[in-house]
Design a protein around this motif. Structure first.
Motif, PDB file in Angstrom:
ATOM      1  N   LEU A   1       3.145   9.190  -8.608  1.00 39.51           N
ATOM      2  CA  LEU A   1       3.224   8.453  -9.867  1.00 39.51           C
ATOM      3  C   LEU A   1       4.586   7.792 -10.019  1.00 39.51           C
ATOM      4  N   GLY A   2       5.639   8.522  -9.650  1.00 38.67           N
ATOM      5  CA  GLY A   2       6.974   7.939  -9.708  1.00 38.67           C
ATOM      6  C   GLY A   2       7.115   6.739  -8.786  1.00 38.67           C
ATOM      7  N   MET A   3       6.537   6.839  -7.601  1.00 33.02           N
ATOM      8  CA  MET A   3       6.624   5.730  -6.652  1.00 33.02           C
ATOM      9  C   MET A   3       5.765   4.553  -7.083  1.00 33.02           C
ATOM     10  N   ILE A   4       4.644   4.824  -7.736  1.00 34.20           N
ATOM     11  CA  ILE A   4       3.812   3.737  -8.256  1.00 34.20           C
ATOM     12  C   ILE A   4       4.589   2.959  -9.308  1.00 34.20           C
ATOM     13  N   ARG A   5       5.263   3.689 -10.203  1.00 35.04           N
ATOM     14  CA  ARG A   5       6.064   3.019 -11.238  1.00 35.04           C
ATOM     15  C   ARG A   5       7.181   2.187 -10.622  1.00 35.04           C
ATOM     16  N   GLU A   6       7.816   2.727  -9.575  1.00 35.13           N
ATOM     17  CA  GLU A   6       8.962   2.059  -8.973  1.00 35.13           C
ATOM     18  C   GLU A   6       8.565   0.910  -8.055  1.00 35.13           C
ATOM     19  N   LEU A   7       7.580   1.144  -7.192  1.00 37.10           N
ATOM     20  CA  LEU A   7       7.247   0.176  -6.150  1.00 37.10           C
ATOM     21  C   LEU A   7       6.165  -0.816  -6.541  1.00 37.10           C
ATOM     22  N   GLN A   8       5.372  -0.488  -7.578  1.00 33.44           N
ATOM     23  CA  GLN A   8       4.289  -1.367  -8.029  1.00 33.44           C
ATOM     24  C   GLN A   8       3.366  -1.779  -6.870  1.00 33.44           C
ATOM     25  N   PRO A   9       2.765  -0.826  -6.177  1.00 32.02           N
ATOM     26  CA  PRO A   9       1.876  -1.176  -5.057  1.00 32.02           C
ATOM     27  C   PRO A   9       0.604  -1.855  -5.546  1.00 32.02           C
TER      28      PRO A   9
ATOM     29  N   THR B   1       0.830  -1.210   0.000  1.00 32.49           N
ATOM     30  CA  THR B   1       0.000   0.000   0.000  1.00 32.49           C
ATOM     31  C   THR B   1       0.865   1.262   0.000  1.00 32.49           C
ATOM     32  N   LEU B   2       0.500   2.210  -0.871  1.00 30.26           N
ATOM     33  CA  LEU B   2       1.182   3.498  -0.954  1.00 30.26           C
ATOM     34  C   LEU B   2       0.215   4.608  -0.548  1.00 30.26           C
ATOM     35  N   ILE B   3       0.677   5.522   0.314  1.00 27.25           N
ATOM     36  CA  ILE B   3      -0.124   6.682   0.722  1.00 27.25           C
ATOM     37  C   ILE B   3       0.366   7.914  -0.036  1.00 27.25           C
ATOM     38  N   VAL B   4      -0.558   8.612  -0.692  1.00 26.76           N
ATOM     39  CA  VAL B   4      -0.229   9.858  -1.388  1.00 26.76           C
ATOM     40  C   VAL B   4      -1.078  10.958  -0.752  1.00 26.76           C
ATOM     41  N   GLU B   5      -0.446  11.790   0.050  1.00 29.18           N
ATOM     42  CA  GLU B   5      -1.156  12.796   0.854  1.00 29.18           C
ATOM     43  C   GLU B   5      -0.179  13.904   1.219  1.00 29.18           C
ATOM     44  N   ASP B   6      -0.563  15.167   0.969  1.00 27.81           N
ATOM     45  CA  ASP B   6       0.363  16.271   1.213  1.00 27.81           C
ATOM     46  C   ASP B   6       0.430  16.707   2.676  1.00 27.81           C
ATOM     47  N   GLU B   7      -0.537  16.293   3.505  1.00 30.20           N
ATOM     48  CA  GLU B   7      -0.529  16.702   4.907  1.00 30.20           C
ATOM     49  C   GLU B   7       0.099  15.608   5.769  1.00 30.20           C
ATOM     50  N   GLN B   8       1.164  15.983   6.480  1.00 28.32           N
ATOM     51  CA  GLN B   8       1.906  15.010   7.267  1.00 28.32           C
ATOM     52  C   GLN B   8       1.051  14.372   8.356  1.00 28.32           C
ATOM     53  N   HIS B   9       0.210  15.173   9.020  1.00 28.75           N
ATOM     54  CA  HIS B   9      -0.602  14.627  10.109  1.00 28.75           C
ATOM     55  C   HIS B   9      -1.629  13.630   9.587  1.00 28.75           C
ATOM     56  N   ALA B  10      -2.116  13.835   8.360  1.00 30.55           N
ATOM     57  CA  ALA B  10      -3.068  12.894   7.760  1.00 30.55           C
ATOM     58  C   ALA B  10      -2.374  11.574   7.452  1.00 30.55           C
ATOM     59  N   ARG B  11      -1.135  11.631   6.956  1.00 33.31           N
ATOM     60  CA  ARG B  11      -0.380  10.400   6.695  1.00 33.31           C
ATOM     61  C   ARG B  11      -0.133   9.634   7.987  1.00 33.31           C
ATOM     62  N   ALA B  12       0.217  10.370   9.033  1.00 32.61           N
ATOM     63  CA  ALA B  12       0.471   9.732  10.335  1.00 32.61           C
ATOM     64  C   ALA B  12      -0.795   9.086  10.886  1.00 32.61           C
TER      65      ALA B  12
END
Length: 255
Positions: free
Chosen positions: A41-49, A4-15
């Motif tokens: 998008l770059g991480m999706i290409r690299e990590l294949q979540p 699972t990959l989290i894409v979120e600009d707010e640090q507290h939301a990711r936490a």
């Protein structure tokens, strides 16, 4: 565990998401975080979540655009969108592009997360069955993309949801086209009818389950989308020339 990959600009939301996942005891492993759609998008290409949990409004690239580009590149990861009440229209657009669902950021709790992610886990399990079926039965001709984007959307939908109740009307509603037009166009673009395409997909999945598992014929029929045992056996024999039990015996003799 589903990656699972989290894409979120707010640090507290990711936490907060990480804490909820840790408490939820779900089969998902968070493998990375991105702060906007471009980085995501770059991480999706690299990590294949297997699944991406993405905010809708972010700097540089928003979540809906991230979903669009991911689909255009043929990447199969599931998407769950994070949204606020005022962003609901964007969440609806994301569903149309193939998102599995959405989570309300301001009211997200353990129960809501579990409900949403259990649905995603079921979708991922169906996709895994599909990949196994393709591996087990290479004689099945792979459906090449057509030159019509809406027909390709229908094909992708069937590939993921063949075990569910699929009708011509529901598919027509899915792409917002007239049902009779969809029926004619699908046959023109694929060379087969929608009914035959769906039946074939279900039969291929059934063949894999008959060969690889000890589940009953009745259970397998229901799990690949047939409404009752007699209908499953009838359609299976029409496609394969033998009953499901006869096919299972043949596979055991081969092995």
């Amino acid at each position: 565990m589903w990656r699972t990959l989290i894409v979120e600009d707010e640090q507290h939301a990711r936490a907060s998401l990480r804490k909820l996942f840790a408490k939820a005891n779900l089969p998902f492993e968070i493998i990375g975080e991105a702060i906007n759609g471009e980085e995501g998008l770059g991480m999706i290409r690299e990590l294949q979540p297997d699944v991406v949990i993405s905010d809708i409004f972010m700097p540089v690239m928003d979540g809906v655009r991230l979903l669009q580009l991911t689909r255009e590149e043929g990447l199969e990861c599931r998407f769950v969108m994070l949204t606020a009440v005022s962003e609901f229209e964007y969440a609806r657009q994301a569903i149309e592009y193939g998102a599995s669902g959405y989570l309300m950021k301001l009211s997200l709790d353990l129960t809501g997360l579990k409900q949403a992610m259990e649905k995603v886990a079921a979708e991922l399990a169906r996709m895994e069955k599909l990949r196994k079926a393709d591996k087990w039965f290479p004689e099945k001709s792979a459906q090449e993309p057509t030159d019509h984007p809406e027909m390709n959307r229908i094909i992708a939908y069937i590939e993921e949801h063949f075990a569910e109740d699929i009708t011509l009307k529901s598919l027509a509603d899915f792409i917002r086209m007239d049902a009779s037009y969809v029926s004619d166009l699908f046959k023109k673009k694929t060379g087969t009818t929608l009914t035959h395409y769906i039946q074939n997909r279900r039969i291929q999945a059934a063949k894999m389950l008959l060969a690889e598992t000890e589940r009953t014929v009745s259970d397998i029929g229901r799990n690949v989308g047939f409404e009752n045992d007699n209908y499953f056996i009838k359609i299976f024999k029409r496609w394969c020339g033998v009953t499901p039990n006869e096919y299972r015996k043949e596979q055991k003799n081969v092995l």
